[in-house]
Design a protein around this motif. Structure first.
Motif, PDB file in Angstrom:
ATOM      1  N   ASP A 132       6.685 -13.570  -9.870  1.00  0.00           N
ATOM      2  CA  ASP A 132       7.529 -12.374  -9.792  1.00  0.00           C
ATOM      3  C   ASP A 132       8.501 -12.316 -10.963  1.00  0.00           C
ATOM      4  O   ASP A 132       8.750 -11.250 -11.536  1.00  0.00           O
ATOM      5  CB  ASP A 132       8.313 -12.372  -8.464  1.00  0.00           C
ATOM      6  CG  ASP A 132       7.495 -11.769  -7.320  1.00  0.00           C
ATOM      7  OD1 ASP A 132       6.475 -11.120  -7.608  1.00  0.00           O
ATOM      8  OD2 ASP A 132       7.868 -11.972  -6.161  1.00  0.00           O
ATOM      9  N   GLY A 151       7.369  -7.580  -4.246  1.00  0.00           N
ATOM     10  CA  GLY A 151       6.050  -8.198  -4.189  1.00  0.00           C
ATOM     11  C   GLY A 151       5.121  -7.492  -5.155  1.00  0.00           C
ATOM     12  O   GLY A 151       4.433  -6.545  -4.779  1.00  0.00           O
ATOM     13  N   ARG A 154       2.349  -8.062  -6.719  1.00  0.00           N
ATOM     14  CA  ARG A 154       0.886  -8.019  -6.581  1.00  0.00           C
ATOM     15  C   ARG A 154       0.456  -6.945  -5.583  1.00  0.00           C
ATOM     16  O   ARG A 154      -0.510  -6.215  -5.818  1.00  0.00           O
ATOM     17  CB  ARG A 154       0.364  -9.402  -6.161  1.00  0.00           C
ATOM     18  CG  ARG A 154       0.306 -10.383  -7.337  1.00  0.00           C
ATOM     19  CD  ARG A 154       0.413 -11.806  -6.858  1.00  0.00           C
ATOM     20  NE  ARG A 154      -0.567 -12.157  -5.862  1.00  0.00           N
ATOM     21  CZ  ARG A 154      -1.700 -12.827  -6.107  1.00  0.00           C
ATOM     22  NH1 ARG A 154      -1.979 -13.202  -7.336  1.00  0.00           N
ATOM     23  NH2 ARG A 154      -2.514 -13.131  -5.146  1.00  0.00           N
ATOM     24  N   SER A 155       1.189  -6.864  -4.505  1.00  0.00           N
ATOM     25  CA  SER A 155       0.880  -5.815  -3.535  1.00  0.00           C
ATOM     26  C   SER A 155       1.131  -4.441  -4.148  1.00  0.00           C
ATOM     27  O   SER A 155       0.349  -3.505  -3.968  1.00  0.00           O
ATOM     28  CB  SER A 155       1.732  -5.984  -2.283  1.00  0.00           C
ATOM     29  OG  SER A 155       1.532  -7.242  -1.732  1.00  0.00           O
ATOM     30  N   LEU A 177      -6.040 -11.195  -3.647  1.00  0.00           N
ATOM     31  CA  LEU A 177      -4.803 -11.135  -2.875  1.00  0.00           C
ATOM     32  C   LEU A 177      -4.897 -12.083  -1.682  1.00  0.00           C
ATOM     33  O   LEU A 177      -5.995 -12.322  -1.158  1.00  0.00           O
ATOM     34  CB  LEU A 177      -4.567  -9.721  -2.342  1.00  0.00           C
ATOM     35  CG  LEU A 177      -4.339  -8.597  -3.352  1.00  0.00           C
ATOM     36  CD1 LEU A 177      -3.968  -7.312  -2.616  1.00  0.00           C
ATOM     37  CD2 LEU A 177      -3.242  -8.948  -4.333  1.00  0.00           C
ATOM     38  N   THR A 178      -3.757 -12.604  -1.281  1.00  0.00           N
ATOM     39  CA  THR A 178      -3.732 -13.420  -0.066  1.00  0.00           C
ATOM     40  C   THR A 178      -3.815 -12.492   1.149  1.00  0.00           C
ATOM     41  O   THR A 178      -3.609 -11.275   1.034  1.00  0.00           O
ATOM     42  CB  THR A 178      -2.432 -14.225   0.033  1.00  0.00           C
ATOM     43  OG1 THR A 178      -1.350 -13.306   0.184  1.00  0.00           O
ATOM     44  CG2 THR A 178      -2.201 -15.078  -1.206  1.00  0.00           C
ATOM     45  N   ARG A 222      -1.763 -12.234   3.437  1.00  0.00           N
ATOM     46  CA  ARG A 222      -0.443 -11.630   3.656  1.00  0.00           C
ATOM     47  C   ARG A 222      -0.237 -10.423   2.742  1.00  0.00           C
ATOM     48  O   ARG A 222       0.307  -9.396   3.142  1.00  0.00           O
ATOM     49  CB  ARG A 222       0.655 -12.656   3.401  1.00  0.00           C
ATOM     50  CG  ARG A 222       0.733 -13.660   4.482  1.00  0.00           C
ATOM     51  CD  ARG A 222       1.691 -14.786   4.167  1.00  0.00           C
ATOM     52  NE  ARG A 222       1.665 -15.712   5.280  1.00  0.00           N
ATOM     53  CZ  ARG A 222       2.325 -15.535   6.402  1.00  0.00           C
ATOM     54  NH1 ARG A 222       3.112 -14.494   6.540  1.00  0.00           N
ATOM     55  NH2 ARG A 222       2.243 -16.400   7.386  1.00  0.00           N
ATOM     56  N   GLU A 223      -0.684 -10.560   1.507  1.00  0.00           N
ATOM     57  CA  GLU A 223      -0.556  -9.434   0.581  1.00  0.00           C
ATOM     58  C   GLU A 223      -1.465  -8.276   1.005  1.00  0.00           C
ATOM     59  O   GLU A 223      -1.086  -7.111   0.913  1.00  0.00           O
ATOM     60  CB  GLU A 223      -0.889  -9.891  -0.842  1.00  0.00           C
ATOM     61  CG  GLU A 223       0.196 -10.766  -1.450  1.00  0.00           C
ATOM     62  CD  GLU A 223      -0.242 -11.496  -2.708  1.00  0.00           C
ATOM     63  OE1 GLU A 223       0.616 -11.888  -3.499  1.00  0.00           O
ATOM     64  OE2 GLU A 223      -1.469 -11.698  -2.892  1.00  0.00           O
ATOM     65  N   PHE A 260       7.099  -8.345   2.618  1.00  0.00           N
ATOM     66  CA  PHE A 260       6.483  -9.073   1.524  1.00  0.00           C
ATOM     67  C   PHE A 260       6.904 -10.533   1.432  1.00  0.00           C
ATOM     68  O   PHE A 260       6.441 -11.247   0.559  1.00  0.00           O
ATOM     69  CB  PHE A 260       6.799  -8.375   0.198  1.00  0.00           C
ATOM     70  CG  PHE A 260       6.182  -7.030   0.115  1.00  0.00           C
ATOM     71  CD1 PHE A 260       4.824  -6.892  -0.048  1.00  0.00           C
ATOM     72  CD2 PHE A 260       6.935  -5.888   0.252  1.00  0.00           C
ATOM     73  CE1 PHE A 260       4.227  -5.659  -0.117  1.00  0.00           C
ATOM     74  CE2 PHE A 260       6.352  -4.651   0.184  1.00  0.00           C
ATOM     75  CZ  PHE A 260       4.995  -4.528   0.005  1.00  0.00           C
ATOM     76  N   ASP A 308       4.915 -15.125   2.418  1.00  0.00           N
ATOM     77  CA  ASP A 308       4.354 -16.381   1.959  1.00  0.00           C
ATOM     78  C   ASP A 308       4.875 -17.539   2.780  1.00  0.00           C
ATOM     79  O   ASP A 308       4.309 -18.614   2.797  1.00  0.00           O
ATOM     80  CB  ASP A 308       4.696 -16.605   0.476  1.00  0.00           C
ATOM     81  CG  ASP A 308       3.877 -15.661  -0.386  1.00  0.00           C
ATOM     82  OD1 ASP A 308       2.824 -15.203   0.097  1.00  0.00           O
ATOM     83  OD2 ASP A 308       4.284 -15.376  -1.505  1.00  0.00           O
TER      84      ASP A 308
END
Lengths: 180, 346
Positions: free
Chosen positions: A3, A69, A71-72, A143-144, A146-147, B161, B164
């Motif tokens: 980030d 975030g 990537r999202s 992406l994970t 979560r993402e 977000f 993680d």
């Protein structure tokens, strides 16, 4: 790209430094191309979309807000562009081509189709739309879960669950050499 | 072919014909224009200069003077101490009487002072004191509202977000929320009037998680919207609103559920649970009264009964209550393990 690195690149872009965009491109160019290719199934279209995508980023990245975030955030833009592209393509395509387009036969009954070419791309088409999207976001855009959950606005458990189901279907299809 | 091999094969296919990175960059770079100037964030601010305030005060004095003059010049400038109403309608006691003119004048003066102060503080780039903000909402409200909105938005983003790290893990690990507190806050409460525990079954030691999973046709995440108990039979009726369903085959997923049970694992109203269901004669029902529902907390943690032995490795905190040992689990992967085990059962 962390980030912090991304935010540093955004600062460069804000000041008009193209190296900021280059850094983002180096980190995500291939992923976005893979993602677009997996959606549109056409190399030239995927290249064009990748190019358009980074031009769009050049304009809208200065508006990126820290801590969201990245990537999202990047993936949401790509996803919207791919959706727009497919929508435009479906409007422009004659009916007979629509019927034969691999990207638009997702709802075709699996039972009616025998997969002659055992490519994973072809097998992916036999998954449900939800599953396809999650597999693409996980494998192509890397992406994970979560993402992905954040991008799709779905619960994490649902995403993980659908992904497992999708991979299970692919495993079964590969093993049996039959449609998913 | 393993999961990893499938993923690798997918990736390799997607990786094929990746365009020349440099060539594509040249194309992108060639189309980049100048970075558009970022529009300034509009900042709405009411600003009154000292000259305006002096003018306003002078006008006010003229108006007040004229008013006094037109009343015949004999009327005194009314103050809070002067009676304005007839005794017949005046409130009892020494209640202060509102004086329009004086109050307006006082308000204007106070407002002018506040505005001056606000201008001074804002132009100096200093923070506006809370008292001042309260006194001058017209000036500070837009910025404050924007700040609030930003804060809310950022909080939402953090919530969305920051995944993680398993939600709630920090709390549990830090000991900020002890297991006992969590159970008391979210879990079944022994002193809940409904349902009465003495009318319920005692804990069934014969619970078998594999058997329960084998009988499960549908997992649902649901919120309890109503609880009632038949005092004769002890049967508790739960009304639930279904939030999510997890099914192996195409079964019509319900939106609302009514479950009747004498399970010792009581559920509380407005709480959310993950339930294992199967089709009964009257529709969906719990797979058995001895299967403990999994409590789902707003922070992402779960309250799982130790019956679910396959989740033991994920237990962060262990709690004892009248129905046995419970685990607080913060790792969402635990549910994957549960679902995975379920899907492996033919």
């Amino acid at each position: 790209m962390t980030d912090a690195e991304f935010e540093a690149a955004v600062e460069q872009i804000r000041s008009g430094d193209k190296q900021g965009l280059r850094a983002v491109y180096d980190a995500y160019g291939d992923r976005m191309y893979r993602f677009f290719l997996s959606r549109v199934h056409h190399h030239q279209d995927a290249q064009d979309l990748t190019s358009e995508y980074f031009l769009k980023l050049w304009e809208c990245l200065p508006g990126y807000r820290k801590g969201t975030g990245h990537r999202s955030w990047l993936t949401v833009i790509a996803r919207n562009m791919a959706t727009d592209h497919l929508r435009r393509a479906s409007r422009e395509m004659p009916d007979d081509e629509i019927e034969s387009s691999p990207a638009l036969t997702q709802s075709e009954s699996a039972e009616d189709t025998v997969i002659s070419e055992m490519s994973m791309t072809a097998l992916l088409e036999r998954l449900t739309l939800d599953e396809q999207e999650i597999v693409r976001l996980h494998i192509a855009a890397q992406l994970t879960f979560r993402e992905i959950a954040a991008v799709l606005g779905r619960p994490l458990g649902t995403v993980a669950w659908k992904y497992r189901n999708a991979i299970g279907k692919l495993q079964k299809a590969v093993k049996e050499g039959s449609p998913v | 072919m393993t999961r990893k091999e499938i993923e690798k094969r997918c990736f390799e296919e997607m990786q094929q014909n990746i365009p020349d990175r440099e060539a594509l960059w040249q194309r992108i770079e060639g189309s980049l224009g100048e970075q558009p100037a970022q529009p300034e964030v509009p900042h709405i601010r009411v600003r009154h200069t000292g000259r305006y305030i002096m003018t306003a005060a002078a006008c006010l004095l003229v108006v007040v003077g004229a008013s006094v003059f037109w009343r015949g010049g004999t009327a005194k400038l009314e103050t809070n101490h002067a009676p304005m109403m007839d005794n017949a309608v005046a409130p009892a006691g020494d209640a202060p009487v509102y004086d329009d003119a004086a109050a307006d004048e006082a308000d204007e003066a106070a407002e002018a002072d506040e505005e001056d102060n606000a201008d001074q503080e804002i132009s100096d780039g200093e923070a506006v004191s809370p008292q001042h903000s309260a006194g001058a909402p017209a000036m500070d409200a837009p910025a404050a509202a924007a700040d609030d909105a930003d804060a809310d938005w950022e909080a939402d983003c953090d919530a969305d977000f920051s995944a993680d790290e398993p939600a709630g893990e920090a709390d549990v690990q830090d000991g900020a929320v002890s297991g006992r507190q969590s159970l008391e806050q979210y879990g079944p409460k022994a002193d809940d009037p409904i349902p009465r525990r003495d009318l319920l079954y005692t804990q069934d030691a014969a619970f078998d998680p594999e058997e329960a999973l084998a009988r499960t046709e549908l997992f649902v995440k649901a919120q309890v919207t109503g609880v009632s108990q038949d005092p004769q039979t002890g049967i508790v009726t739960y009304a639930l609103s279904v939030l999510e369903t997890y099914e192996k085959s195409d079964v019509p997923a319900p939106y609302e559920l009514t479950l009747r049970t004498r399970s010792p694992y009581t559920m509380t109203e407005q709480s959310q649970y993950l339930l294992t269901l199967c089709q009964g004669e009257d529709g969906w029902q719990l797979v058995s009264d001895s299967t403990a529902p999994i409590g789902l907390y707003a922070d992402g943690t779960m309250l799982v009964h130790s019956e679910w032995t396959l989740l033991e490795d994920y237990a962060d905190t262990r709690i004892e209550d009248g129905t046995g040992e419970w685990w607080i689990i913060s790792d969402p992967e635990a549910l994957d393990v549960l679902f995975d085990a379920w899907t492996r059962i033919p």
